[in-house]
Design an enzyme around this catalytic site. Structure first.
Site, PDB file in Angstrom:
ATOM      1  CD  GLU A   1    -126.417  35.160 114.607  1.00 51.11           C
ATOM      2  OE1 GLU A   1    -125.944  35.212 115.757  1.00 51.11           O
ATOM      3  OE2 GLU A   1    -127.579  34.833 114.351  1.00 51.11           O
TER       4      GLU A   1
ATOM      5  CG  ASP B   1    -134.398  38.958 117.294  1.00 49.56           C
ATOM      6  OD1 ASP B   1    -134.970  37.848 117.291  1.00 49.56           O
ATOM      7  OD2 ASP B   1    -133.379  39.190 117.950  1.00 49.56           O
TER       8      ASP B   1
ATOM      9  CG  ASP C   1    -131.210  32.492 119.176  1.00 45.59           C
ATOM     10  OD1 ASP C   1    -130.925  32.992 118.083  1.00 45.59           O
ATOM     11  OD2 ASP C   1    -131.962  33.047 120.006  1.00 45.59           O
TER      12      ASP C   1
END
Ligand SMILES: *[C@@H]1O[C@H](CO)[C@@H](O)[C@H](O)[C@H]1NC(C)=O
Ligand SMILES: *[C@@H]1O[C@H](CO)[C@@H](O)[C@H](O)[C@H]1NC(C)=O
Length: 922
Positions: free
Chosen positions: A510, A585, A507
């Site tokens: 980025e 999300d 996770d």
């Protein structure tokens, strides 16, 4: 798992939901985007442009065509831009423009333009993708290249304009720079900037600095270095792709907005349900389709990128990247699926997942401790709901240090894993690229110099979940060995031990940096090779999940040889080979349920099919109705996971109670019944790139009315067409029937009435329990109907075939089989059963890569066949192994069921339908 919001305290949280745009730059606030848009406006208004032309003397024809493009500045100075025109595997044409920077010296950074994006996207050495050009003609005006086994393709490079047009069957399909928007911001020292800028056509806005508040310290060592060009899709009405955006499948006209589609991987918590803002991943691939031609463009650039779309008689797109080389591939084929296949020949196909990964994933932030995990595990069984995997979010760790367990909550994780394994279940844990300062792992990364570096080449230290952290530089080859060691399968590994049923979630990759510009890393950071982060930002997340993937291959090497499962939030073209993605999300609101469908479809049409959205919505609390509808939609996501935020109430399938729980359970069981169909669709995608769930234009490219439909889709090649209900209080839905074939109602998997010659929209009544589906005549759908606690326990279960006869009484379908977990299928341990219905006979034929594998299927049977569209059947005669016998037939209104058959899946067999003879009765 969400990012930045933790810094925003609960009391202002709701306001933050409506006001986060300020964190992200729109086109007007980004130097390279606004400069290129300005350039476009000037070119359009004045008709003039900066001259670019190919020096005809420079052209060399070898395997590929090479030469030099000259850019002429206002004071007539010439800038040299070497180009290459080459043919790649799959009849794909590539055009690449670089800049000669051999004389450029900029302190503390690699002076070249970043040109390793193509290698990151391709699934093998770049050289091996090149095919030799055979038919090239060079004149003073143009270079013409003819290719394809029937010379059906032609690419023409106009030397005076540097415009490239690609033809298919003599019609121009895609053109590069036909609108003269090519803009290559060449290198210049800052003090000479003025003489390099065209005073009439170019803006100087933010060439040497960044005026956006969070980014104002960006050193911008090279000044302006963007590359941009127009690509026109001739005669196409719709274009698709370039995820990730929360938007429609067919891309919108953006020319009048501040938000062209932006590709820049960021932690955009609480994203809007409809927007062109950047999100967690990016795939710079656009596709377009019309009745007899499909095209694709692969933009080989991993820097911050904007794409402006203008729709008219053609679709005109304007691609703008902040740095790197200008490099693109143009793909053309007959059908949309041809483009997926051609893309796969370059960047590889989706890695075939283990079967469990296609089952249901139960996640929340967080399951608190071992008891909580095992209690949830038990409740699934009490409610007789199947599931495969339970997930732990960040707080399973000790102080958010990855590769540790919180000692009180998880005193013996290996014991917990063993308990889950009793019923074939798995655990997924989160491992992120940021590593908290002050413990063994981060200290090693810092000392070994394998972290991200800041602009001064010191280890980059900023904030994420655990507080101040360092980031592992997954582009550094030396990072791999350390990551391998952390994932090693051995008793000495106190964290992961020898557990075989633990899998991984990468996770925040980025990367998310809580105090970084636009929630991410500083653009002037350095990576291995002294490359600026700016030039390769979008592929960092991919390199991270690949680091994990490679470590897992080693982990499993000696023992299980199982296929790694990794979920990643950040991704790039090529990610499909090694990871699944989800849409980050989202919120527990109807509009997010609705937008999840085009988002997952978009990912599917650009060869990243293993995609899903958080079922239930990550933030907030869904109503019971919304939760039910979300499960009924989520069972169609290729990656099917429920997830919820720390502050959300518990919402596992049994929580809402009846009638909701019953409907959710039905939906979940339907997903499990369809696992053979999903698995077969993944197998097909892993060999030819075809989407696992696919928009209607894949099945019916001849019908112009289907191109805008994105709330309805087919599951693989199964003929199963679904339109999930995404409206509150829905009493009916409108379903679009794309052709005049027979379609059989299949709501909740019970066959209903057949409709034919119904091209157009039909209305269907729905109740809360209904999932509207049709099966298209001509298809055979394999199912497994027995309830089991997990997919692993279904391995030897019998099949049920649903045969949907077309107007002529024919149908066909496929079933792929292997051990469902290891790489042994690559050595031939797989089988394909092909089913056919023709002239009243249904038959099965089996081929295997390996006879020993076929033997393992000895006890697997087809035990039931449902035939839709055959209502006057009175008996069924079975032939198998040279023997014949009768099966019993149950008649229903519009369909029959053939039961008690025991047809071996690994053999040839046939079932002849007998009819009450109309002749005799007459
Ligand atoms: C940064 O440091 C690394 C060693 O950790 C070195 O290999 C690299 O060349 C340095 N980069 C620059 C731009 O000085
Ligand atoms: C199917 O399995 C049986 C039992 O092992 C075996 O005898 C047979 O040869 C297999 N069929 C094929 C086509 O290999």
């Amino acid at each position: 798992m969400q990012g930045f919001q933790l810094l925003v305290f609960c009391c202002i949280w709701l306001q933050a939901w409506a006001a986060k745009d300020y964190l992200f730059k729109n086109c007007d606030q980004l130097g390279f985007c606004s400069r290129n848009r300005h350039y476009r406006h000037q070119v359009e208004a004045s008709g003039s442009h900066i001259p670019y032309f190919v020096d005809p003397q420079s052209i060399k024809v070898e395997d590929k065509v090479t030469g030099t493009i000259l850019k002429k500045l206002e004071l007539n100075e010439l800038i040299w831009l070497p180009f290459e025109l080459s043919l790649l595997k799959g009849d794909n044409i590539r055009f690449k423009i670089d800049e000669d920077r051999s004389d450029v010296q900029v302190k503390g950074v690699n002076p070249k333009r970043y040109d390793e994006t193509a290698q990151a996207i391709f699934d093998g050495p770049e050289e091996q993708k090149i095919e030799s050009l055979e038919k090239v003609e060079v004149t003073k005006e143009k270079v013409t290249v003819v290719y394809g086994n029937q010379d059906q393709y032609k690419a023409v490079l106009d030397l005076n304009q540097v415009a490239l047009t690609v033809y298919y069957n003599d019609e121009a399909q895609v053109s590069f720079n036909s609108k003269q928007l090519l803009n290559f911001e060449h290198y210049r020292p800052q003090k000479e900037n003025e003489k390099h800028v065209h005073s009439q056509l170019e803006l100087t806005f933010d060439m040497w600095k960044d005026s956006f508040e969070d980014a104002k310290h960006d050193t911008r060592k090279f000044g302006p270095e963007s590359v941009a060009a127009d690509l026109v899709f001739n005669g196409f009405e719709h274009v698709y792709g370039i995820p990730e955006h929360a938007d429609s499948l067919s891309l919108k006209d953006t020319t009048e907005t501040q938000w062209p589609y932006r590709l820049y991987n960021v932690d955009i918590f609480e994203y809007y349900a409809e927007s062109r803002m950047p999100m967690y991943g990016s795939i710079p691939i656009m596709i377009a389709s019309k009745p007899d031609v499909s095209v694709g463009v692969l933009w080989l650039n991993s820097a911050d990128t904007y794409v402006d779309v203008r729709k008219g008689k053609d679709v005109t797109t304007h691609w703008i990247s902040e740095a790197g080389v200008l490099d693109l591939v143009i793909l053309i084929g007959e059908k949309p699926a041809s483009i997926n296949n051609n893309l796969g020949l370059l960047s590889g196909f989706v890695g075939l997942p283990q079967l469990f990964a296609l089952g249901y994933h139960q996640c929340r932030w967080n399951y608190n401790d071992e008891d909580d995990v095992l209690d949830i595990n038990k409740k699934f069984d009490e409610h007789e709901i199947p599931y495969d995997t339970i997930w732990l979010d960040v707080d399973y760790t000790d102080k958010r240090q990855y590769f540790t367990w919180e000692p009180d909550a998880f005193p013996d994780p290996i014991r917990m894993l063993r308990k889950l394994d009793h019923t074939g279940r798995n655990l997924v844990i989160l491992i992120d690229p940021h590593l908290k300062l002050g413990y063994e792992v981060s200290e090693y990364v810092d000392k070994a110099g394998i972290g991200h570096k800041d602009a001064l080449n010191n280890t980059y230290k900023h904030h994420c979940w655990p507080g101040e952290s360092v980031w592992i530089d997954s582009l550094n080859p030396s990072a791999q060995g350390y990551w391998d060691k952390l994932h090693e399968m051995s008793t000495e590994n106190k964290v992961l031990g020898e557990a075989e049923n633990i899998h991984f979630w990468n996770d925040m990759s980025e990367p998310s940096v809580f105090d970084g510009p636009e929630t991410s890393a500083h653009k002037d950071n350095l990576h291995y090779g002294n490359w600026e982060h700016r030039s390769l930002h979008n592929l960092v997340g991919k390199s991270f999940h690949e680091l994990t993937y490679n470590a897992l291959l080693k982990r499993y090497e000696d023992k299980t040889r199982q296929r790694p499962f990794i979920l990643t939030r950040s991704y790039f073209a090529g990610s499909q080979r090694t990871a699944a993605m989800w849409t980050g999300d989202n919120m527990a609101k109807w509009e997010y349920l609705k937008t999840s469908i085009p988002m997952v479809l978009t990912s599917n049409v650009v060869n990243m099919p293993f995609a899903g959205a958080d079922v239930g919505g990550f933030f907030g609390d869904p109503s019971k109705e919304l939760l039910t509808r979300w499960y009924q939609t989520g069972i169609w996501y290729p990656f099917f996971r429920a997830h919820a935020h720390l502050d959300s109430r518990r919402r596992e399938p049994w929580v809402p109670g009846e009638p909701f729980t019953g409907h959710i359970k039905d939906a979940l069981r339907l997903r499990y019944a369809l696992l053979p169909a999903f698995y077969t669709a993944f197998y097909e995608s892993s060999t030819n790139g075809s989407p696992v769930i696919r928009p209607l234009f894949y099945a019916n490219p001849e019908n112009p009315d289907v191109y805008g439909i994105d709330d309805q889709f087919f599951l693989g090649n199964t003929g199963l067409m679904v339109k999930p209900v995404t409206e509150q209080n829905a009493r009916s839905v409108q379903i679009y029937i794309p052709d005049n074939e027979v379609y059989y109602e299949y709501t909740n998997s019970v066959p209903g009435k057949a409709i034919k010659d119904s091209l157009g929209s039909v209305k269907k009544a729905v109740s809360l329990g209904d999932i509207p589906m049709y099966i298209k005549g001509g298809s055979i759908l394999p199912r497994k109907d027995r309830y089991r606690r997990s997919s692993k326990l279904m391995h030897n279960d019998p099949y049920h075939l649903v045969v949907a006869l077309d107007k002529d009484g024919n149908a066909e379908g496929l079933l792929y089989l292997d051990d469902e977990e290891s790489f042994r299928y690559r050595d031939g341990d797989f089988g394909i059963a092909a089913f056919e219905a023709k002239e009243d006979t249904i038959s099965g034929n089996f081929v295997s890569g390996n006879p020993e594998f076929a033997d393992q299927l000895e006890h697997i049977f087809v035990e039931k066949i449902t035939v839709l569209g055959a209502d006057d059947v009175t008996g069924a005669e079975i032939s198998q192994d040279g023997k014949t016998g009768l099966a019993s037939v149950k008649k229903h209104d519009g369909y029959v069921e053939i039961v008690g058959a025991k047809l071996r899946i690994n053999k040839s067999w046939s079932v002849k339908l007998q009819h009450s003879s109309a002749h005799d009765e007459l």
